[in-house]
Design an enzyme around this catalytic site. Structure first.
Site, PDB file in Angstrom:
ATOM      1  N   ASP A  60       1.206  -1.256   0.166  1.00 33.74           N
ATOM      2  CA  ASP A  60      -0.237   0.064   0.161  1.00 33.74           C
ATOM      3  C   ASP A  60       0.598   1.244   0.294  1.00 33.74           C
ATOM      4  O   ASP A  60       1.769   1.186   1.007  1.00 33.74           O
ATOM      5  CB  ASP A  60      -1.350   0.175   0.711  1.00 33.74           C
TER       6      ASP A  60
ATOM      7  N   HIS B 128     -10.057  -5.168  -2.601  1.00 32.61           N
ATOM      8  CA  HIS B 128      -8.746  -5.739  -1.762  1.00 32.61           C
ATOM      9  C   HIS B 128      -8.934  -6.745  -0.446  1.00 32.61           C
ATOM     10  O   HIS B 128     -10.108  -5.226  -0.277  1.00 32.61           O
ATOM     11  CB  HIS B 128      -8.232  -3.481  -2.065  1.00 32.61           C
ATOM     12  N   PHE B 129      -7.880  -6.458   0.150  1.00 27.71           N
ATOM     13  CA  PHE B 129      -7.620  -6.599   1.457  1.00 27.71           C
ATOM     14  C   PHE B 129      -6.067  -6.315   2.158  1.00 27.71           C
ATOM     15  O   PHE B 129      -5.239  -6.308   1.284  1.00 27.71           O
ATOM     16  CB  PHE B 129      -8.171  -8.666   2.213  1.00 27.71           C
ATOM     17  N   HIS B 130      -6.978  -5.260   3.157  1.00 25.69           N
ATOM     18  CA  HIS B 130      -5.555  -4.378   3.105  1.00 25.69           C
ATOM     19  C   HIS B 130      -4.738  -6.037   4.817  1.00 25.69           C
ATOM     20  O   HIS B 130      -5.737  -6.419   5.464  1.00 25.69           O
ATOM     21  CB  HIS B 130      -5.607  -3.288   4.619  1.00 25.69           C
TER      22      HIS B 130
END
Ligand code: AMP
Length: 139
Positions: free
Chosen positions: A33, A102-104
């Site tokens: 990120d 999306h997965f953080h």
């Protein structure tokens, strides 16, 4: 709600814009990120288009979660973190800003503060170093 193929993560998948890649397979892509909320903050996305969790195919979700687990373990190891948070936002009302599922992954240690969402662009040299450390931490 429809999927916009010009969202920034679709552009990353098409290599139209650069990213600090951590992992890729036939169905999934993981990268740093650019506005990390903790050191080692990274994202896992399916290659198949969906806006978010709500319109995602169940097989795609299952494959993506397997990669979330794998990348989470590597990110924790690389960042010497005791734990991690997995965050995922659905639609603008809930804080979603990029409309490709999306997965953080946020590696965390006890008492560590998570910085605000989408706050400050990180130094690219630091992102590159963290991406390399996470890549090297896969078991
Ligand atoms: P959200 O849609 O709110 O779950 O979050 C989108 C996330 O994407 C934020 O954490 C941003 O920092 C991140 N982001 C935005 N543009 C990029 C980019 N070009 N490369 C990597 N991460 C990005």
């Amino acid at each position: 709600m429809t999927y916009d193929p010009n969202n920034i993560f679709a552009k990353i998948l098409r290599r139209e814009i650069p990213s600090h890649k951590i992992y890729e397979d036939e169905h999934t892509f993981a990268f740093m990120d650019v506005m990390p909320q903790t050191e080692g903050h990274c994202l896992v996305i399916p290659k198949q288009p969906s806006r978010n969790l709500l319109d995602a195919d169940l097989d795609v979700l299952s494959r993506t979660m397997a990669v979330v687990q794998k990348v989470a373990k590597a990110a924790m190891k690389a960042m010497n973190a005791e734990g991690c948070q997995i965050r995922q936002y659905n639609e603008q009302a809930a804080g979603q800003t990029v409309f490709h599922l999306h997965f953080h992954i946020l590696p965390l240690n006890t008492g560590q503060i998570v910085k605000p969402h989408s706050n400050k662009m990180a130094d690219h040299a630091v992102l590159a170093k963290h991406a390399e450390a996470i890549r090297n931490a896969f078991g």
